[in-house]
Design a protein around this motif. Structure first.
Motif, PDB file in Angstrom:
ATOM      1  N   TRP A 131       0.835  -1.210   0.000  1.00 16.24           N
ATOM      2  CA  TRP A 131       0.000   0.000   0.000  1.00 16.24           C
ATOM      3  C   TRP A 131       0.864   1.251   0.000  1.00 16.24           C
ATOM      4  CZ3 TRP A 131      -0.926   3.915   3.756  1.00 16.24           C
ATOM      5  CH2 TRP A 131      -2.017   4.734   3.484  1.00 16.24           C
ATOM      6  N   ASP A 174       2.254   1.822  -3.407  1.00 13.98           N
ATOM      7  CA  ASP A 174       1.194   2.362  -4.264  1.00 13.98           C
ATOM      8  C   ASP A 174       0.970   3.846  -3.976  1.00 13.98           C
ATOM      9  OD1 ASP A 174       0.844  -0.103  -5.429  1.00 13.98           O
ATOM     10  OD2 ASP A 174      -0.914  -0.634  -4.226  1.00 13.98           O
ATOM     11  N   ARG A 198       1.367   6.892  -6.670  1.00 11.88           N
ATOM     12  CA  ARG A 198       0.189   7.699  -6.983  1.00 11.88           C
ATOM     13  C   ARG A 198       0.400   9.187  -6.709  1.00 11.88           C
ATOM     14  NH1 ARG A 198      -5.815   6.493  -4.369  1.00 11.88           N
ATOM     15  NH2 ARG A 198      -6.875   8.356  -5.159  1.00 11.88           N
TER      16      ARG A 198
END
Length: 307
Positions: free
Chosen positions: A82, A85, A89
Motif C-alpha cells: 500500500w 502504491d 500515486r
C-alpha cells in the motif's frame, strides 16, 4: 481546509499538515483518511505533506491483547504494498515528501514495535535509517508495546533546507533539540504527535485550575522551541476523541516561524487540513538570525570554553 499564503513566490515551500483523527482498530478508515488528505494536498500543489503520530493504526488501546493483534497487522512491514502504491500515486516533482508515522516491528524482541516516522519520496517505501526516525522517549503506557529508538536521528535534506524529525513526547527533551540545532544545523523541525488535551493542574491559593493542562503544554512548548532555537517548526497532531479510551487529542497542528510566532494553526476539536503556501524558509531564517544569531553566539561560547 485552512489555507494561507506566506508569499507570492511559487518556488518557495508549500506545506500541508493534517490536523485529523485516527480510529483505533480501524486501519481501513485511517488509510482512507490519509488518501483523502493527499488528494487535496496534491491538488493544492503541496511539497511536503505531514500526518500525525499513529495516523494509520490509531493510538494503543485496551484490552492489550486485542490491541496487540491489531497493531501486528498495521505495521509498515504489513503495509509495504500500500505504501509503494501511495508513493507511485502521489509523489512527483511537486509533492516530494509524505511524512507518515506508524509502527515498525522490533526484530530482536517478539511482540514489540518502534514508533516510527517514515519519509516517502521518489525512491519509494523503505525502512532504511535514511528514511525513518524511531521515537526516543516513550510515555509509560507506550512502553507496554514499544521500544525506544535511542540515539536515532533523522535529518531530511530538501530543496528548501534541512529538517529534523521528532515525535510527540520527544519535544520535551532539550538534548534531542540541541543535537539537531547545533550539531546538524537544521533549518526546521517536523513533529508528528498524538498529544492529548486532558490533564489537570490546580493551584488553589491562587484560584487557578487548568483542566486541559496537556493542551497548555503543547501550545507553550512548540512556539518556545521555534523561537528559542530560531528554526521553523511544523507539527501535525491528532484531534478529537480516541475511539476507545475516551481521551481527547488537542489538535492545534500548525507552523511556527523562527521568531516563535504562529503562521497557521488548526482547531483543537475539529479535523482540518492546513496548507501554508510559498514559505520563504531561508529568507526568514536570515532575517531572524541577523540581529541576534543563536547558532553564531553558541559557536563563540563553545570556542571560548574550549580555550
Amino acid at each position: 481546509m485552512v489555507e494561507k499564503k506566506f508569499s507570492t513566490q511559487n518556488d518557495n515551500l508549500t506545506v500541508g499538515i493534517a490536523n485529523i483523527n485516527s480510529e483505533a482498530g480501524n486501519l481501513q478508515a485511517n488509510q482512507a483518511a490519509v488518501v483523502s488528505a493527499l488528494d487535496q494536498f496534491l491538488s493544492e500543489k503541496v511539497n511536503i505533506a505531514i500526518f500525525p503520530e499513529f495516523c494509520l493504526s490509531g493510538y494503543f488501546f485496551e484490552p492489550e491483547g486485542d490491541c496487540q493483534t491489531f497493531m501486528e497487522n498495521a505495521t509498515f512491514e504489513k503495509l509495504s504494498s500500500w505504501l509503494n502504491d501511495l508513493t507511485a500515486r502521489y509523489i512527483n516533482d511537486t509533492l516530494q515528501v509524505i511524512v507518515l508515522n506508524g509502527l515498525e516491528k522490533v526484530s530482536t524482541e517478539q511482540g514489540y514495535f518502534y514508533d516510527t516516522t517514515l519519509l516517502l519520496d521518489k525512491n519509494g517505501y523503505s525502512l532504511s535509517p535514511e528514511k525513518t526516525y524511531k521515537k526516543t522517549f516513550l510515555p509509560s503506557f507506550e512502553k507496554k508495546f514499544c521500544r525506544s529508538g535511542i540515539n536515532d536521528t533523522l535529518v531530511m535534506e530538501t530543496l528548501w533546507g534541512k529538517f529534523g524529525v521528532l515525535t510527540c513526547y520527544d519535544v520535551c527533551f532539550a538534548p534531542l533539540i540541541n543535537d539537531l540545532v547545533y550539531n546538524h544545523q537544521i533549518d526546521g523541525l517536523i513533529v508528528t504527535a498524538a498529544w492529548r488535551k486532558q490533564g489537570e493542574r490546580m493551584y488553589p491559593e491562587l484560584g487557578i485550575k487548568d483542566s486541559t493542562y496537556h493542551q497548555t503544554q503543547w501550545e507553550t512548548i512548540l512556539p518556545a522551541l521555534a523561537g528559542q532555537n530560531q528554526i521553523w517548526l511544523m507539527a501535525a497532531n491528532s484531534v478529537g476523541p480516541h475511539s476507545i479510551k475516551g481521551l481527547d487529542y488537542c489538535g492545534r497542528s500548525g507552523t511556527w516561524a523562527p521568531s516563535g510566532i504562529n503562521m497557521i494553526m488548526g482547531s483543537d476539536s475539529e479535523e482540518q487540513l492546513l496548507i501554508l503556501h510559498n514559505i520563504d524558509i531561508q529568507g526568514t531564517l536570515s532575517n531572524e538570525r541577523e540581529p541576534f544569531g543563536v547558532l553564531r553566539d553558541y559557536s563563540e561560547l563553545a570556542c571560548n570554553r574550549g580555550k
